[in-house]
Write an enzyme that holds these catalytic residues in place. Structure first.
Site, short mmCIF file in Angstrom:
data_model
loop_
_atom_site.label_atom_id
_atom_site.label_comp_id
_atom_site.label_asym_id
_atom_site.label_seq_id
_atom_site.Cartn_x
_atom_site.Cartn_y
_atom_site.Cartn_z
N TYR A 109 -11.36 1.91 10.22
CA TYR A 109 -12.59 2.03 9.42
C TYR A 109 -12.80 0.90 8.44
O TYR A 109 -13.75 0.91 7.67
CB TYR A 109 -12.62 3.38 8.68
CG TYR A 109 -11.39 3.71 7.85
CD1 TYR A 109 -11.19 3.13 6.61
CD2 TYR A 109 -10.43 4.60 8.32
CE1 TYR A 109 -10.07 3.43 5.85
CE2 TYR A 109 -9.30 4.91 7.57
CZ TYR A 109 -9.13 4.31 6.34
OH TYR A 109 -8.01 4.60 5.61
N LYS A 110 -11.89 -0.11 8.44
CA LYS A 110 -12.08 -1.24 7.53
C LYS A 110 -12.87 -2.32 8.26
O LYS A 110 -14.05 -2.14 8.52
CB LYS A 110 -10.72 -1.70 7.02
CG LYS A 110 -10.11 -0.64 6.09
CD LYS A 110 -8.70 -0.94 5.66
CE LYS A 110 -8.24 0.16 4.70
NZ LYS A 110 -6.77 0.24 4.62
N PHE A 167 0.84 -1.19 0.00
CA PHE A 167 0.00 0.00 0.00
C PHE A 167 0.88 1.25 0.00
O PHE A 167 1.79 1.37 0.82
CB PHE A 167 -0.91 -0.02 1.23
CG PHE A 167 -2.04 0.95 1.17
CD1 PHE A 167 -3.16 0.68 0.40
CD2 PHE A 167 -1.98 2.15 1.85
CE1 PHE A 167 -4.21 1.59 0.34
CE2 PHE A 167 -3.02 3.06 1.79
CZ PHE A 167 -4.14 2.78 1.03
N ASP A 227 1.66 -3.85 9.72
CA ASP A 227 0.48 -3.06 9.38
C ASP A 227 -0.69 -4.04 9.27
O ASP A 227 -0.73 -4.87 8.36
CB ASP A 227 0.72 -2.31 8.06
CG ASP A 227 -0.47 -1.42 7.68
OD1 ASP A 227 -1.59 -1.68 8.17
OD2 ASP A 227 -0.26 -0.48 6.90
N ARG A 258 -11.77 -5.73 -6.95
CA ARG A 258 -11.57 -6.25 -5.60
C ARG A 258 -12.90 -6.36 -4.87
O ARG A 258 -13.72 -5.45 -4.93
CB ARG A 258 -10.62 -5.32 -4.85
CG ARG A 258 -10.14 -5.84 -3.52
CD ARG A 258 -9.14 -4.89 -2.90
NE ARG A 258 -9.77 -3.63 -2.55
CZ ARG A 258 -9.25 -2.76 -1.68
NH1 ARG A 258 -8.10 -3.02 -1.09
NH2 ARG A 258 -9.86 -1.62 -1.42
C1 LIG Z 1 -6.19 1.41 4.43
C2 LIG Z 1 -4.73 1.33 4.65
C3 LIG Z 1 -4.06 2.42 5.20
C4 LIG Z 1 -4.86 3.66 5.49
O1 LIG Z 1 -4.13 4.75 5.90
P1 LIG Z 1 -4.91 6.09 6.27
O2 LIG Z 1 -3.89 6.88 6.96
O3 LIG Z 1 -6.07 5.73 7.13
O4 LIG Z 1 -5.40 6.72 5.01
C5 LIG Z 1 -2.70 2.29 5.43
N1 LIG Z 1 -2.03 1.14 5.13
C6 LIG Z 1 -2.68 0.08 4.58
C7 LIG Z 1 -1.92 -1.16 4.26
C8 LIG Z 1 -4.03 0.16 4.32
O5 LIG Z 1 -4.67 -0.89 3.78
#
Ligand SMILES: *Cc1c(COP(=O)(O)O)cnc(C)c1O
Length: 422
Positions: A226-227, A131, A201, A381
């Site tokens: 939020y996921k 990501f 992460d 996805r």
């Molecule tokens: C969703 C996600 C983020 C989100 O980061 P934000 O700071 O909330 O925008 C970070 N790392 C991964 C791997 C994600 O899937």
């Protein structure tokens, strides 16, 4: 191959011991929501809780609510709930800031520990194609500490991690596109044997797959609210640090007043709080924390039915069904599953590639009420949240996908117009 009938899916749903958890959510009629890995659905309890927080705690309690409604403590009371989902102990998890900011703080903290132990350790290892925010944040930390980022292809991770120059490794437990899941225990062991630290992460795993941070002897973890934790858009993120590391004499780079040992002493000198509270920075977002509390409760509701382990088993069954139905019904259109569904070492979403038009196919599905998402360069996805995704939803989603492809509907020009958020 014998076809799987819709009735078979209805029967599977009736036998599902977790089926009633769907009632905890407020889901719109006519929508099959397959994007809970990007934004979890709205829990029923959230509306009443937010209303109470706004009307009574804020409206009437006003500033007194920092004490009377324990606003300040939400960062750790909700943290303690998340601890139960990730194999951490009470008091070890704190909710603060966004995932991106927490990656920065934790990675910088870890990098400093690594460098103090051995100044030759100058690299931060990340996985190629992970990501983007993780890579950007690793770059920021490397710039500040005069280190370098090594972007390792997945196949070379083992070799790169064991290089004597590696200080810290930042890895996403479940890949945001393919859904592939790393073996946390094995990678942590390899890193530790080589003298490196690991930051996990857990954005695509917390609340979706079983995690045992103490069991695998992890060092650091951060994750998204939020996921799969259903905390609502922009919900704050969580930080966990192993107790053996959290009080190391290095500082996280954003020393705000609430990470101070005694914020209300208003001292001129910064002195970090003991434990994970030192990763706090500024005033917590109380409304978002109240919503996250309700979101985390929906996952904890599975505890008496096998917990996250049972949820993950259901997600595996649901995503295997999805892949099988796609294979049966639309393989002729060249749709290929990129998630390896032969292994349980995977998260709760799955991705497909299309020879052409992946973005438009996803838009055509959304138009028909089947909400998944598109990820560059050609991924369709679909997130499975077994708290509310049913087998029959999978069947209906693939039915719509079949119609979209067989009819060529997706070629309509409106489906190719790029929206700002994909
Ligand atoms: C969703 C996600 C983020 C989100 O980061 P934000 O700071 O909330 O925008 C970070 N790392 C991964 C791997 C994600 O899937």
């Amino acid at each position: 191959m014998a076809g799987i009938a819709r009735d078979d899916c209805v029967a599977l749903d009736l036998r599902n011991p977790l089926g009633h958890l769907r009632d905890l959510f407020s889901l719109p009629d006519g929508t099959i929501y397959l994007d809970g890995n990007s934004l979890g659905a709205l829990p029923v309890a959230t509306l009443a809780r937010i209303t109470d927080t706004v009307v009574n705690e804020w409206g009437i309690g006003l500033i007194r609510s920092w004490n009377s409604a324990n606003w300040m403590e939400l960062t750790s009371t909700v943290g303690d709930k998340i601890a139960r989902l990730v194999g951490a102990e009470p008091g070890e998890v704190i909710i603060t800031d966004s995932t991106s900011v927490n990656i920065f703080k934790v990675l910088s903290f870890a990098a400093e520990i690594g460098q103090r132990a051995d100044s030759q350790r100058r690299s931060i290892v990340v996985e190629r194609d992970t990501f983007p925010t993780d890579v950007y944040m690793a770059d920021s930390v490397a710039r500040i500490h005069g280190m370098k980022v090594v972007n390792a292809p997945t196949a070379e991770l083992g070799e790169v991690i064991t290089q004597p120059s590696t200080a810290v490794v930042l890895l996403t437990h479940v890949d945001y596109r393919s859904g592939a899941m790393h073996d946390m225990a094995a990678i942590t062991r390899v890193a530790h044997e080589a003298g490196a630290l690991v930051v996990w992460d857990l954005s695509h795993s917390a609340g979706a797959v079983p995690i045992d941070l103490h069991g695998v002897d992890a060092d650091f973890a951060i994750g998204c609210g939020y996921k799969f934790l259903n905390g609502g858009p922009g919900a704050p993120s969580f930080v966990w640090v192993h107790p053996r590391l959290v009080n190391e004499p290095v500082s996280q780079p954003l020393c705000g007043w609430l990470g101070h040992a005694s914020p209300f002493a208003f001292s001129d000198e910064y002195s970090p709080a003991s434990g994970v509270r030192r990763f706090l920075c500024g005033t917590p977002p109380v409304l978002s924390l109240a919503a996250l509390d309700c979101g985390v409760d929906t996952v904890l509701a599975a505890e008496s039915h096998g917990g996250v382990g049972a949820l993950h088993q259901n997600a595996l069954a649901l995503s295997s069904l999805f892949a099988e139905l796609v294979e049966q019904r639309v393989a002729s259109h060249g749709i290929r599953c990129v998630t390896d569904t032969t292994t349980p070492q995977r998260g709760s979403h799955l991705s497909f590639v299309a020879p052409t038009g992946a973005y438009a196919i996803v838009q055509a599905l959304i138009h028909r009420g089947v909400v998944g998402d598109y990820r560059e360069p050609d991924f369709m996805r679909f997130g499975i949240t077994p708290l509310y995704t049913r087998f029959v939803d999978i069947w209906d989603a693939v039915e719509q996908l079949t119609q979209v492809l067989d009819s060529g509907d997706w070629k309509l020009p409106q489906y190719s117009e790029r929206k700002a958020i994909t």
